[in-house]
Motif scaffolding. Structure first.
Motif, PDB file in Angstrom:
ATOM      1  N   THR B  69      54.630  36.865  34.768  1.00  0.00           N
ATOM      2  CA  THR B  69      53.388  37.499  34.296  1.00  0.00           C
ATOM      3  C   THR B  69      53.355  38.992  34.622  1.00  0.00           C
ATOM      4  O   THR B  69      54.060  39.459  35.516  1.00  0.00           O
ATOM      5  CB  THR B  69      52.132  36.846  34.926  1.00  0.00           C
ATOM      6  N   SER B  70      52.499  39.727  33.911  1.00  0.00           N
ATOM      7  CA  SER B  70      52.430  41.186  34.085  1.00  0.00           C
ATOM      8  C   SER B  70      51.430  41.623  35.150  1.00  0.00           C
ATOM      9  O   SER B  70      51.596  42.661  35.774  1.00  0.00           O
ATOM     10  CB  SER B  70      52.059  41.838  32.755  1.00  0.00           C
ATOM     11  N   ASN B  71      50.373  40.837  35.361  1.00  0.00           N
ATOM     12  CA  ASN B  71      49.382  41.209  36.367  1.00  0.00           C
ATOM     13  C   ASN B  71      49.883  40.787  37.752  1.00  0.00           C
ATOM     14  O   ASN B  71      50.851  40.041  37.857  1.00  0.00           O
ATOM     15  CB  ASN B  71      48.034  40.539  36.042  1.00  0.00           C
ATOM     16  N   ASP B  72      49.211  41.244  38.811  1.00  0.00           N
ATOM     17  CA  ASP B  72      49.678  40.946  40.170  1.00  0.00           C
ATOM     18  C   ASP B  72      48.930  39.744  40.739  1.00  0.00           C
ATOM     19  O   ASP B  72      47.839  39.885  41.299  1.00  0.00           O
ATOM     20  CB  ASP B  72      49.489  42.176  41.057  1.00  0.00           C
ATOM     21  N   ALA B  73      49.565  38.571  40.614  1.00  0.00           N
ATOM     22  CA  ALA B  73      48.933  37.325  41.071  1.00  0.00           C
ATOM     23  C   ALA B  73      48.876  37.232  42.595  1.00  0.00           C
ATOM     24  O   ALA B  73      48.156  36.396  43.138  1.00  0.00           O
ATOM     25  CB  ALA B  73      49.662  36.113  40.491  1.00  0.00           C
ATOM     26  N   ALA B  74      49.614  38.108  43.300  1.00  0.00           N
ATOM     27  CA  ALA B  74      49.568  38.088  44.769  1.00  0.00           C
ATOM     28  C   ALA B  74      48.199  38.557  45.269  1.00  0.00           C
ATOM     29  O   ALA B  74      47.825  38.328  46.415  1.00  0.00           O
ATOM     30  CB  ALA B  74      50.666  38.985  45.348  1.00  0.00           C
ATOM     31  N   LYS B  75      47.453  39.212  44.401  1.00  0.00           N
ATOM     32  CA  LYS B  75      46.108  39.686  44.776  1.00  0.00           C
ATOM     33  C   LYS B  75      45.085  38.554  44.789  1.00  0.00           C
ATOM     34  O   LYS B  75      43.963  38.742  45.269  1.00  0.00           O
ATOM     35  CB  LYS B  75      45.639  40.740  43.758  1.00  0.00           C
ATOM     36  N   LEU B  76      45.474  37.395  44.235  1.00  0.00           N
ATOM     37  CA  LEU B  76      44.512  36.289  44.115  1.00  0.00           C
ATOM     38  C   LEU B  76      44.404  35.500  45.411  1.00  0.00           C
ATOM     39  O   LEU B  76      45.411  35.133  46.016  1.00  0.00           O
ATOM     40  CB  LEU B  76      44.942  35.322  42.997  1.00  0.00           C
ATOM     41  N   SER B  77      43.174  35.234  45.827  1.00  0.00           N
ATOM     42  CA  SER B  77      42.954  34.302  46.929  1.00  0.00           C
ATOM     43  C   SER B  77      42.283  33.054  46.358  1.00  0.00           C
ATOM     44  O   SER B  77      41.930  33.023  45.184  1.00  0.00           O
ATOM     45  CB  SER B  77      42.080  34.965  48.000  1.00  0.00           C
ATOM     46  N   ASN B  78      42.122  32.032  47.185  1.00  0.00           N
ATOM     47  CA  ASN B  78      41.537  30.767  46.713  1.00  0.00           C
ATOM     48  C   ASN B  78      40.233  31.019  45.964  1.00  0.00           C
ATOM     49  O   ASN B  78      39.373  31.747  46.442  1.00  0.00           O
ATOM     50  CB  ASN B  78      41.232  29.842  47.894  1.00  0.00           C
ATOM     51  N   GLY B  79      40.107  30.402  44.787  1.00  0.00           N
ATOM     52  CA  GLY B  79      38.847  30.521  44.041  1.00  0.00           C
ATOM     53  C   GLY B  79      38.758  31.745  43.166  1.00  0.00           C
ATOM     54  O   GLY B  79      37.699  32.045  42.636  1.00  0.00           O
ATOM     55  N   LYS B  80      39.892  32.449  43.000  1.00  0.00           N
ATOM     56  CA  LYS B  80      39.868  33.628  42.119  1.00  0.00           C
ATOM     57  C   LYS B  80      40.816  33.443  40.943  1.00  0.00           C
ATOM     58  O   LYS B  80      41.825  32.755  41.035  1.00  0.00           O
ATOM     59  CB  LYS B  80      40.258  34.876  42.904  1.00  0.00           C
ATOM     60  N   ALA B  81      40.474  34.091  39.858  1.00  0.00           N
ATOM     61  CA  ALA B  81      41.285  33.999  38.647  1.00  0.00           C
ATOM     62  C   ALA B  81      41.562  35.395  38.108  1.00  0.00           C
ATOM     63  O   ALA B  81      40.848  36.348  38.462  1.00  0.00           O
ATOM     64  CB  ALA B  81      40.557  33.179  37.586  1.00  0.00           C
TER      65      ALA B  81
END
Lengths: 125, 361
Positions: B69-81
């Motif tokens: 994917t192009s966006n940074d999924a490492a920025k996501l914590s539980n409950g975020k999309a």
């Protein structure tokens, strides 16, 4: 759906009503339902002699666009001026205030050859 | 043609049905303008169960998502999309999608377009060299979008989860209308607020939740909404529709999706897209409105004053909110500035239009 008995119909979903050698034309209840909300009716063929089934205008709905086909040979003489500011009349009253154009017809007998309400109703059901 | 768990509901309600992405879907109920207004001013319910859902599990799930994917999924914590893209090797777009972080570093859900389920599955699988556990749960997942300014207020009595205060692009999981394990997400593609709810298609869940929502919204006048209004709603906000505005040949930067393209991590075609960013793109997706009367449609050619071709319309409609004809299209970058005069080739005519700021409404 409503298909008045005093009109004739085409396979392209137009209706025609003859009064002397002048006819009023529009699209059927079935056609307006299929198109959905109509936003713009464009007819720029006033004064042109056209043959049956030729394109005399277009109708734009929110979702789609469709050509308008002349039911029989003749000449468009007038376009419904109310549709300019209220194209939704075609949805609300397709056989009344939502009429599209008037035309002089080349041969009144051509109208008789078109579908009756019963035949058209059978075609779209 | 496949049915969703709600197809019988749409037919019983008298919806105009048509095939979309292999599913028998409702196009409209009371009319696009009426449904559009219901979502902008009140609340409406969309069956979007045709969309695809993949679960990715395991210690390397995040690594796989980061690479595809192009966006940074490492920025996501539980409950975020987050909204994101799957770039292809040429820098085009395989699909756009949502990435849900169910359990950080362990469990993620990807939500993809219905028409791309198989393509995306194969694409992501081809990068899965570290045995990330992948499940395609599309066929057994119900998805309803309840959108509009009154949506959360209507739904709140159906659950103990705090839906009213759910922040944009976050989600909660819990009991909803008596059904366990319902994921309620403050997302949607209308720009009018509201939520999307995901739940398993088992027992009588689908009927139970659909009926509960319409019962809860009865006094407020909640309405079922078809794909026709879904399209006009997203277009007024200039949200891209895959297959129309973006596809395998359009880059995220051309499409204005630079905000979901993060060069701080590695991903497919990163070098190609980074070079575009550095050099500038040759064409850009812009919003335009018609100056002369006419409706732009997907595929119409865009020209300059001399009649030379400068681009193509990707989406167009009469905006129900603005009562104006609007569209999206790719134009050569020199024509992309706000106010640029462009011409749309509508049948045998060239009609004037101008580039405007998006969202339109």
């Amino acid at each position: 759906m409503n298909f008045p008995d005093n009109l004739r119909y085409t396979k392209d979903h137009e209706w025609i009503k003859l009064d002397g050698n002048v006819a009023t034309i529009g699209i059927t209840d079935f056609a307006q339902r299929e198109l959905g909300d109509i936003v713009y009716v464009e007819i720029e063929t006033v004064g042109k002699a056209l043959s049956a089934e030729s394109v005399f205008g277009t109708v734009e709905a929110v979702k789609t666009v469709s050509d308008l086909f002349l039911p029989i040979s003749g000449t468009i003489t007038e376009v419904n001026p109310a549709l300019n500011s209220a194209p939704e009349l075609v949805n609300n009253d397709p056989y009344g205030e939502g009429w599209m154009a008037k035309m002089t017809v080349d041969n009144v007998a051509d109208v008789e050859a078109l579908m009756t309400a019963e035949a058209y109703s059978a075609m779209v059901s | 043609m496949k049915n969703t768990p709600f197809t019988h509901k749409h037919i019983a309600l008298g919806a105009k049905m048509a095939e979309f992405a292999g599913y028998n879907m409702p196009i409209s109920y009371s009319g696009i303008n009426d449904e559009h207004a219901a979502v902008r001013n009140n609340a409406g319910v969309f069956d979007v169960s045709h969309m695809g859902e993949f679960i990715l599990k395991g210690p390397d799930a995040l690594d796989l998502i980061q690479r595809v994917t192009s966006n940074d999924a490492a920025k996501l914590s539980n409950g975020k999309a987050q909204y994101s893209c799957l770039p292809n090797k040429e820098g085009g777009i395989v699909d756009d999608l949502l990435v849900y972080c169910i359990e950080e570093n362990k469990v993620y859900m990807l939500v993809v377009n219905a028409s791309n389920i198989e393509k995306d599955w194969n694409w992501i699988s081809s990068f899965n060299n570290k045995n990330v556990e992948m499940h395609n749960i599309s066929d057994k997942t119900c998805l309803l979008a309840i959108q509009g300014p009154n949506a959360t207020k209507i739904l709140q009595p159906l659950t103990d989860m705090d839906i009213l205060n759910l922040k944009y692009y976050t989600f909660a999981k819990g009991k909803f209308a008596g059904v366990d394990n319902v994921l309620v997400s403050a997302t949607g593609y209308t720009g009018s607020g509201g939520v999307e709810i995901y739940f398993e298609d088992k027992a009588d869940n689908a009927n139970k939740i659909w009926d509960a929502i319409f019962e809860a919204g009865k006094a407020q006048g909640i309405k079922p909404i078809g794909l026709g209004a879904r399209d006009t709603l997203r277009l007024e906000k200039a949200f891209c529709l895959y297959g129309n505005d973006i596809d395998d040949t359009t880059s995220p930067l051309e499409a204005g999706l630079g905000w979901v393209t993060k060069f701080t991590k590695d991903f497919t075609a990163k070098e190609i897209i980074a070079k575009q960013k550095q050099d500038g793109v040759e064409r850009k997706l812009v919003g335009f409105e018609m100056v002369e009367k006419g409706i732009p449609r997907h595929g119409y050619t865009i020209k300059d004053y001399s009649g030379a071709e400068i681009g193509v319309v990707t989406s167009g409609t009469q905006s129900p909110t603005l009562q104006k004809a609007i569209g999206l299209g790719y134009v050569r970058t020199v024509f992309s500035a706000e106010g640029s005069k462009i011409y749309i080739s509508v049948r045998d005519k060239l009609l004037e239009a101008k580039v405007v700021k998006v969202p339109f409404a």
